[in-house]
Motif scaffolding. Structure first.
Motif, PDB file in Angstrom:
ATOM      1  N   LYS A 194      -6.440   8.224   0.843  1.00 56.38           N
ATOM      2  CA  LYS A 194      -6.559   6.945   0.072  1.00 56.38           C
ATOM      3  C   LYS A 194      -7.490   7.108  -1.344  1.00 56.38           C
ATOM      4  N   GLN A 195      -8.157   8.107  -1.276  1.00 54.18           N
ATOM      5  CA  GLN A 195      -8.975   8.445  -2.278  1.00 54.18           C
ATOM      6  C   GLN A 195      -8.466   8.179  -3.699  1.00 54.18           C
ATOM      7  N   TRP A 196      -7.328   8.881  -3.816  1.00 55.36           N
ATOM      8  CA  TRP A 196      -6.663   9.085  -4.921  1.00 55.36           C
ATOM      9  C   TRP A 196      -6.171   7.907  -5.614  1.00 55.36           C
ATOM     10  N   ALA A 251       2.838  -5.777  -0.011  1.00 59.62           N
ATOM     11  CA  ALA A 251       2.813  -4.804  -1.224  1.00 59.62           C
ATOM     12  C   ALA A 251       1.762  -3.682  -0.967  1.00 59.62           C
ATOM     13  N   TRP A 252       0.588  -4.298  -0.467  1.00 63.88           N
ATOM     14  CA  TRP A 252      -0.663  -3.612  -0.356  1.00 63.88           C
ATOM     15  C   TRP A 252      -0.655  -2.620   1.038  1.00 63.88           C
ATOM     16  N   GLN A 253       0.009  -3.588   1.985  1.00 61.85           N
ATOM     17  CA  GLN A 253       0.144  -2.714   3.345  1.00 61.85           C
ATOM     18  C   GLN A 253       1.135  -1.260   2.978  1.00 61.85           C
ATOM     19  N   ARG A 254       1.987  -1.545   2.311  1.00 63.59           N
ATOM     20  CA  ARG A 254       3.082  -0.340   2.248  1.00 63.59           C
ATOM     21  C   ARG A 254       2.307   0.649   1.151  1.00 63.59           C
ATOM     22  N   ALA A 255       1.621   0.274   0.194  1.00 60.42           N
ATOM     23  CA  ALA A 255       0.807   1.094  -0.722  1.00 60.42           C
ATOM     24  C   ALA A 255      -0.048   1.966   0.230  1.00 60.42           C
ATOM     25  N   TRP A 256      -1.029   1.371   0.865  1.00 55.76           N
ATOM     26  CA  TRP A 256      -2.102   2.146   1.824  1.00 55.76           C
ATOM     27  C   TRP A 256      -1.532   2.912   2.590  1.00 55.76           C
ATOM     28  N   SER A 257      -0.415   2.592   3.150  1.00 52.68           N
ATOM     29  CA  SER A 257       0.558   3.175   4.181  1.00 52.68           C
ATOM     30  C   SER A 257       0.892   4.601   3.700  1.00 52.68           C
ATOM     31  N   ARG A 261      -0.224   9.181   3.888  1.00 47.86           N
ATOM     32  CA  ARG A 261       0.774  10.036   4.477  1.00 47.86           C
ATOM     33  C   ARG A 261       0.542  11.536   3.924  1.00 47.86           C
ATOM     34  N   GLU A 262       0.618  12.401   4.555  1.00 43.35           N
ATOM     35  CA  GLU A 262       0.510  13.962   4.031  1.00 43.35           C
ATOM     36  C   GLU A 262       1.740  14.607   4.224  1.00 43.35           C
ATOM     37  N   ASP A 263       1.828  15.714   3.296  1.00 44.17           N
ATOM     38  CA  ASP A 263       2.886  16.777   3.627  1.00 44.17           C
ATOM     39  C   ASP A 263       2.297  17.964   3.158  1.00 44.17           C
ATOM     40  N   PRO A 264       2.196  18.652   4.093  1.00 48.63           N
ATOM     41  CA  PRO A 264       1.419  20.017   3.999  1.00 48.63           C
ATOM     42  C   PRO A 264       2.418  20.781   3.103  1.00 48.63           C
ATOM     43  N   ASP A 265       3.486  20.919   3.069  1.00 51.85           N
ATOM     44  CA  ASP A 265       4.634  21.845   2.308  1.00 51.85           C
ATOM     45  C   ASP A 265       4.416  21.317   0.630  1.00 51.85           C
ATOM     46  N   PRO A 267       1.915  18.898  -1.069  1.00 58.11           N
ATOM     47  CA  PRO A 267       0.797  17.582  -0.895  1.00 58.11           C
ATOM     48  C   PRO A 267       0.867  16.717  -2.006  1.00 58.11           C
ATOM     49  N   GLU A 268       1.544  17.212  -3.401  1.00 56.89           N
ATOM     50  CA  GLU A 268       1.723  16.488  -4.295  1.00 56.89           C
ATOM     51  C   GLU A 268       2.461  15.285  -4.304  1.00 56.89           C
ATOM     52  N   ARG A 269       3.552  15.176  -3.043  1.00 53.79           N
ATOM     53  CA  ARG A 269       4.522  14.172  -3.180  1.00 53.79           C
ATOM     54  C   ARG A 269       3.956  13.037  -2.469  1.00 53.79           C
ATOM     55  N   PRO A 270       3.194  12.835  -1.588  1.00 49.14           N
ATOM     56  CA  PRO A 270       2.503  11.811  -1.076  1.00 49.14           C
ATOM     57  C   PRO A 270       1.482  11.074  -1.936  1.00 49.14           C
ATOM     58  N   VAL A 271       0.948  11.892  -2.832  1.00 48.15           N
ATOM     59  CA  VAL A 271       0.019  11.605  -3.903  1.00 48.15           C
ATOM     60  C   VAL A 271       0.626  10.587  -4.778  1.00 48.15           C
TER      61      VAL A 271
END
Length: 378
Positions: A194-196, A251-257, A261-265, A267-271
């Motif tokens: 969530k830092q980003w 809207a914030w529930q969706r945004a923070w959720s 999320r993370e995608d090891p393959d 990583p830029e996509r969930p960001v």
């Protein structure tokens, strides 16, 4: 590089009549080669009032200029700016001045514009030719016009704050910024994705303060500074509720959720998805409420549309904040298009991205309209 042109015409009518012909889209369509449509009235519920929105369709019908009235000093000076003219139009400002003469009045129409790709001068020449032909039609029309007794639009009333009062607003804005830096730092130290979005929120606040600190940039810097702590309260309340497992807005529930999320393959996509969702929550959810809150608390006797020119001038802060974040992201989290984006003008890039996802400019206009409706109903 920018380009400019100037036209002068002597009109056989009073300054008030010339004003009506020059600033009311219904009257402008009697002489303009480019059709003009009113999108929303400005202050005083007038098409020539400060904050009015209009759309100019250029000859050929393929290009549209969306304008906002920035200044209306009846019957002497009228200033408008294009806030959306497509990705290649970087700036476009027009100013009309009217001076009384023994035989009527003299109009001076000046336009300065800037386009990407070295197109400024050829486009300016083309528009200047079209405007000149339209003004010839106006000059032929003016002698037959009856004198206007219209008192004109109301003048805007920018707040006259003391240095101390402005310093207090600026101090509160910096307190919000410091708190946002602390939130982003805390999340970064914990490795929380969530830092980003927290960081980009910090950069938006930072850029808003920077714009408010430039005397020539805004007519109402106090209004912009007053908004920042209100934005901050909505932002922190929803983050705290989410972290505590309590209720926050959908809207914030969706945004923070999405931010978590993370995608090891990839990583830029969930960001990127989290950032878009966060920007959407801020603009669609918080922005109308914050605008209405500040209007009620600090400016109850002023028409919100008076602030619309300043509001539209803030649009670039989102691009600047995004650029700051792209520079911060580790290489593994940068989208593939980052190197390309660095070589493309930010406005062109924003337009292309807006067609694929969340169009910040258009959604900000909707947010302002929602705030205006809330203020009117209250």
């Amino acid at each position: 590089m920018s380009a400019s042109f100037h036209h002068r015409r002597d009109l056989a009518c009073s300054p008030a009549t010339a004003w009506r012909l020059l600033t009311d889209p219904e009257q402008m369509n009697r002489w303009s080669a480019a059709p003009i449509a009113l999108s929303d009235n400005g202050i005083g519920d007038r098409p020539d009032g400060m904050g009015a929105l209009r759309v100019v369709t250029l000859p050929g019908g393929r290009s549209r200029l969306r304008e906002v009235v920035e200044l209306a000093e009846f019957p002497r000076r009228f200033v408008y700016r294009v806030h959306d003219g497509g990705p290649l139009l970087l700036s476009h400002r027009g100013e009309q001045t009217i001076e009384a003469t023994p035989s009527g009045c003299r109009l001076t129409w000046s336009v300065e514009l800037r386009l990407a790709g070295g197109l400024s001068r050829p486009i300016a020449r083309s528009i200047a030719k079209q405007v000149g032909a339209s003004l010839d039609a106006l000059a032929a029309l003016a002698p037959g016009e009856p004198d206007s007794d219209d008192p004109g639009p109301p003048a805007d009333r920018p707040a006259t704050l003391t240095r101390s009062e402005l310093a207090t607003l600026r101090g509160a804005a910096f307190e919000s910024l410091d708190a946002q830096i602390g939130i982003a730092d805390r999340l970064a130290a914990a490795g929380d994705p969530k830092q980003w979005f927290a960081r980009v929120y910090q950069y938006v606040t930072q850029e808003m303060i920077a714009v408010a600190d430039r005397p020539e940039a805004l007519r109402n810097p106090d209004w912009v500074l007053a908004l920042i702590p209100v934005f901050h309260d909505y932002f922190t309340a929803n983050l705290a509720a989410y972290e505590d497992g309590g209720p926050c807005t959908p809207a914030w529930q969706r945004a923070w959720s999405l931010c978590e999320r993370e995608d090891p393959d990839h990583p830029e996509r969930p960001v990127m998805r989290g950032l878009l969702a966060g920007v959407s929550a801020h603009i669609d959810d918080d922005l109308p409420h914050a605008l209405a809150d500040v209007a009620a608390a600090r400016y109850p006797d002023r028409d919100l549309r008076e602030f619309r020119p300043d509001y539209l001038r803030l649009a670039p802060v989102f691009t600047a904040a995004s650029d700051h974040l792209l520079a911060d992201l580790p290489r593994s989290h940068k989208p593939w298009w980052t190197p390309i984006a660095a070589r493309v003008h930010p406005q062109v890039r924003d337009d292309l991205l807006g067609r694929k996802g969340f169009h910040v400019g258009r959604q900000r206009l909707k947010a302002f309209a929602a705030a205006r409706a809330a203020v009117v109903q209250s």
